[in-house]
Design a protein around this motif. Structure first.
Motif, PDB file in Angstrom:
ATOM      1  N   ILE A   4       1.036  -1.295  -0.057  1.00  0.00           N
ATOM      2  CA  ILE A   4      -0.050   0.036   0.056  1.00  0.00           C
ATOM      3  C   ILE A   4       0.807   1.400   0.076  1.00  0.00           C
ATOM      4  CG2 ILE A   4      -2.190  -1.070   0.885  1.00  0.00           C
ATOM      5  CD1 ILE A   4      -1.100   0.102   3.671  1.00  0.00           C
ATOM      6  N   SER A   5       0.220   2.369  -0.441  1.00  0.00           N
ATOM      7  CA  SER A   5       1.230   3.658  -0.432  1.00  0.00           C
ATOM      8  C   SER A   5       0.343   4.661  -0.441  1.00  0.00           C
ATOM      9  CB  SER A   5       1.801   3.677  -1.905  1.00  0.00           C
ATOM     10  OG  SER A   5       2.407   4.844  -2.118  1.00  0.00           O
ATOM     11  N   VAL A   6       0.869   5.849   0.178  1.00  0.00           N
ATOM     12  CA  VAL A   6       0.580   7.202   0.081  1.00  0.00           C
ATOM     13  C   VAL A   6       1.325   8.112  -0.455  1.00  0.00           C
ATOM     14  CG1 VAL A   6      -0.223   9.034   1.717  1.00  0.00           C
ATOM     15  CG2 VAL A   6      -0.585   6.682   2.520  1.00  0.00           C
ATOM     16  N   CYS A   7       0.381   8.849  -1.557  1.00  0.00           N
ATOM     17  CA  CYS A   7       1.317   9.639  -2.265  1.00  0.00           C
ATOM     18  C   CYS A   7       0.791  11.167  -2.182  1.00  0.00           C
ATOM     19  CB  CYS A   7       1.243   9.492  -3.915  1.00  0.00           C
ATOM     20  SG  CYS A   7       1.919   7.836  -4.420  1.00  0.00           S
ATOM     21  N   ALA A   8       1.675  12.067  -1.748  1.00  0.00           N
ATOM     22  CA  ALA A   8       1.258  13.461  -1.520  1.00  0.00           C
ATOM     23  C   ALA A   8       2.309  14.367  -1.888  1.00  0.00           C
ATOM     24  CB  ALA A   8       0.980  13.460  -0.043  1.00  0.00           C
ATOM     25  N   CYS A   9       2.277  15.459  -2.635  1.00  0.00           N
ATOM     26  CA  CYS A   9       3.346  16.417  -2.881  1.00  0.00           C
ATOM     27  C   CYS A   9       2.896  17.772  -2.136  1.00  0.00           C
ATOM     28  CB  CYS A   9       3.487  16.612  -4.341  1.00  0.00           C
ATOM     29  SG  CYS A   9       1.979  17.249  -5.147  1.00  0.00           S
ATOM     30  N   ALA A  14      -0.098  17.716  -9.577  1.00  0.00           N
ATOM     31  CA  ALA A  14       0.457  16.756 -10.507  1.00  0.00           C
ATOM     32  C   ALA A  14       1.540  15.747 -10.139  1.00  0.00           C
ATOM     33  CB  ALA A  14       1.343  17.518 -11.641  1.00  0.00           C
ATOM     34  N   HIS A  15       2.324  15.993  -9.263  1.00  0.00           N
ATOM     35  CA  HIS A  15       3.479  15.201  -8.772  1.00  0.00           C
ATOM     36  C   HIS A  15       2.801  13.965  -8.053  1.00  0.00           C
ATOM     37  CE1 HIS A  15       6.213  18.131  -9.905  1.00  0.00           C
ATOM     38  NE2 HIS A  15       6.973  17.094 -10.131  1.00  0.00           N
ATOM     39  N   THR A  16       1.604  14.268  -7.332  1.00  0.00           N
ATOM     40  CA  THR A  16       0.990  13.258  -6.500  1.00  0.00           C
ATOM     41  C   THR A  16       0.537  12.091  -7.296  1.00  0.00           C
ATOM     42  OG1 THR A  16       0.208  14.945  -4.815  1.00  0.00           O
ATOM     43  CG2 THR A  16      -1.075  12.725  -4.988  1.00  0.00           C
ATOM     44  N   TYR A  17      -0.142  12.300  -8.496  1.00  0.00           N
ATOM     45  CA  TYR A  17      -0.803  11.556  -9.329  1.00  0.00           C
ATOM     46  C   TYR A  17       0.342  10.948 -10.383  1.00  0.00           C
ATOM     47  CZ  TYR A  17      -4.956  13.504  -7.548  1.00  0.00           C
ATOM     48  OH  TYR A  17      -5.747  14.176  -6.289  1.00  0.00           O
ATOM     49  N   MET A  18       1.500  11.571 -10.738  1.00  0.00           N
ATOM     50  CA  MET A  18       2.362  11.009 -11.430  1.00  0.00           C
ATOM     51  C   MET A  18       2.983   9.778 -10.679  1.00  0.00           C
ATOM     52  SD  MET A  18       3.870  14.521 -13.261  1.00  0.00           S
ATOM     53  CE  MET A  18       5.312  14.005 -13.857  1.00  0.00           C
ATOM     54  N   ALA A  19       3.560  10.183  -9.419  1.00  0.00           N
ATOM     55  CA  ALA A  19       3.960   9.033  -8.434  1.00  0.00           C
ATOM     56  C   ALA A  19       2.984   7.740  -8.407  1.00  0.00           C
ATOM     57  CB  ALA A  19       4.385   9.603  -7.032  1.00  0.00           C
ATOM     58  N   GLN A  39      -3.236  12.064  -1.259  1.00  0.00           N
ATOM     59  CA  GLN A  39      -3.609  13.128  -0.273  1.00  0.00           C
ATOM     60  C   GLN A  39      -3.134  14.525  -1.170  1.00  0.00           C
ATOM     61  OE1 GLN A  39      -2.380  12.716   3.773  1.00  0.00           O
ATOM     62  NE2 GLN A  39      -2.893  10.512   3.711  1.00  0.00           N
ATOM     63  N   GLY A  40      -4.043  15.081  -1.402  1.00  0.00           N
ATOM     64  CA  GLY A  40      -3.632  16.541  -2.195  1.00  0.00           C
ATOM     65  C   GLY A  40      -4.716  17.557  -2.267  1.00  0.00           C
ATOM     66  N   ALA A  41      -4.831  18.299  -3.312  1.00  0.00           N
ATOM     67  CA  ALA A  41      -5.553  19.324  -3.396  1.00  0.00           C
ATOM     68  C   ALA A  41      -7.197  18.733  -3.474  1.00  0.00           C
ATOM     69  CB  ALA A  41      -5.417  20.119  -4.610  1.00  0.00           C
ATOM     70  N   GLU A  82      10.908  10.550  -1.335  1.00  0.00           N
ATOM     71  CA  GLU A  82      10.419  11.796  -1.875  1.00  0.00           C
ATOM     72  C   GLU A  82       9.753  11.396  -3.256  1.00  0.00           C
ATOM     73  OE1 GLU A  82      10.549  15.219  -0.970  1.00  0.00           O
ATOM     74  OE2 GLU A  82      11.599  14.145   0.673  1.00  0.00           O
ATOM     75  N   VAL A  83       8.501  12.403  -3.502  1.00  0.00           N
ATOM     76  CA  VAL A  83       7.583  12.067  -4.633  1.00  0.00           C
ATOM     77  C   VAL A  83       8.444  11.967  -5.862  1.00  0.00           C
ATOM     78  CG1 VAL A  83       5.665  12.805  -5.727  1.00  0.00           C
ATOM     79  CG2 VAL A  83       5.777  13.235  -3.227  1.00  0.00           C
ATOM     80  N   GLY A  84       9.199  12.816  -5.963  1.00  0.00           N
ATOM     81  CA  GLY A  84      10.177  12.947  -7.379  1.00  0.00           C
ATOM     82  C   GLY A  84      10.969  11.627  -7.467  1.00  0.00           C
ATOM     83  N   LYS A  85      11.326  10.805  -6.268  1.00  0.00           N
ATOM     84  CA  LYS A  85      12.082   9.596  -6.646  1.00  0.00           C
ATOM     85  C   LYS A  85      10.994   8.520  -7.034  1.00  0.00           C
ATOM     86  CE  LYS A  85      15.876  10.157  -3.579  1.00  0.00           C
ATOM     87  NZ  LYS A  85      17.221  10.398  -4.782  1.00  0.00           N
ATOM     88  N   ALA A  86       9.896   8.767  -6.797  1.00  0.00           N
ATOM     89  CA  ALA A  86       8.882   7.615  -7.038  1.00  0.00           C
ATOM     90  C   ALA A  86       8.539   7.689  -8.354  1.00  0.00           C
ATOM     91  CB  ALA A  86       7.668   7.662  -6.372  1.00  0.00           C
ATOM     92  N   ILE A  87       8.646   9.005  -9.060  1.00  0.00           N
ATOM     93  CA  ILE A  87       8.350   9.095 -10.266  1.00  0.00           C
ATOM     94  C   ILE A  87       9.642   8.983 -11.168  1.00  0.00           C
ATOM     95  CG2 ILE A  87       7.946  11.252 -12.184  1.00  0.00           C
ATOM     96  CD1 ILE A  87       6.447  12.599  -9.609  1.00  0.00           C
ATOM     97  N   GLU A  88      10.647   9.282 -10.783  1.00  0.00           N
ATOM     98  CA  GLU A  88      12.015   9.186 -11.583  1.00  0.00           C
ATOM     99  C   GLU A  88      12.354   7.659 -11.872  1.00  0.00           C
ATOM    100  OE1 GLU A  88      14.722  11.796  -9.654  1.00  0.00           O
ATOM    101  OE2 GLU A  88      13.725  13.666 -10.054  1.00  0.00           O
TER     102      GLU A  88
END
Length: 104
Positions: A4-9, A14-19, A39-41, A82-88
């Motif tokens: 399971i994961s929680v993503c939040a920028c 954008a980054h929340t959903y990209m991750a 978790q976001g806007a 970090e969110v960016g690491k999950a995307i990259e």
């Protein structure tokens, strides 16, 4: 493995959903089940249930802000990235989660 994961920028857009998308793809490619709460806007979406938490082998926090309801995950093996690491490099994040989930 059940993940399971929680993503939040910080802005929660954008980054929340990209991750989320990157982690879902990487986990499925490696044969894992994953459910991701964002978790976001828009507030909390796809909220993880207590059953989701209980059944999970590991929790991935791909965040750049504090997680709302973090106490739900106490006692579960988890990693924080970090969110960016999950995307990259989502595969590296999933591999790290696999190792953490296997420690138990």
């Amino acid at each position: 493995m059940k993940m399971i994961s929680v993503c939040a920028c910080p802005t929660g857009i954008a980054h929340t959903y990209m991750a989320q998308a990157a982690l879902e793809k990487a986990a499925m490619t490696r044969g894992h089940d994953i459910k991701i709460e964002t978790q976001g806007a828009m507030g909390i979406e796809n909220e993880l249930s207590m059953q989701d938490v209980a059944e999970a082998n590991v929790v991935i926090f791909a965040v750049g802000v504090n997680v709302e309801g973090e106490e739900r995950f106490h006692g579960k093996p988890s990693i924080m990235v970090e969110v960016g690491k999950a995307i990259e490099n989502p595969v590296a994040v999933i591999e790290k989660a696999e190792k953490k989930g296997e420690e138990v």
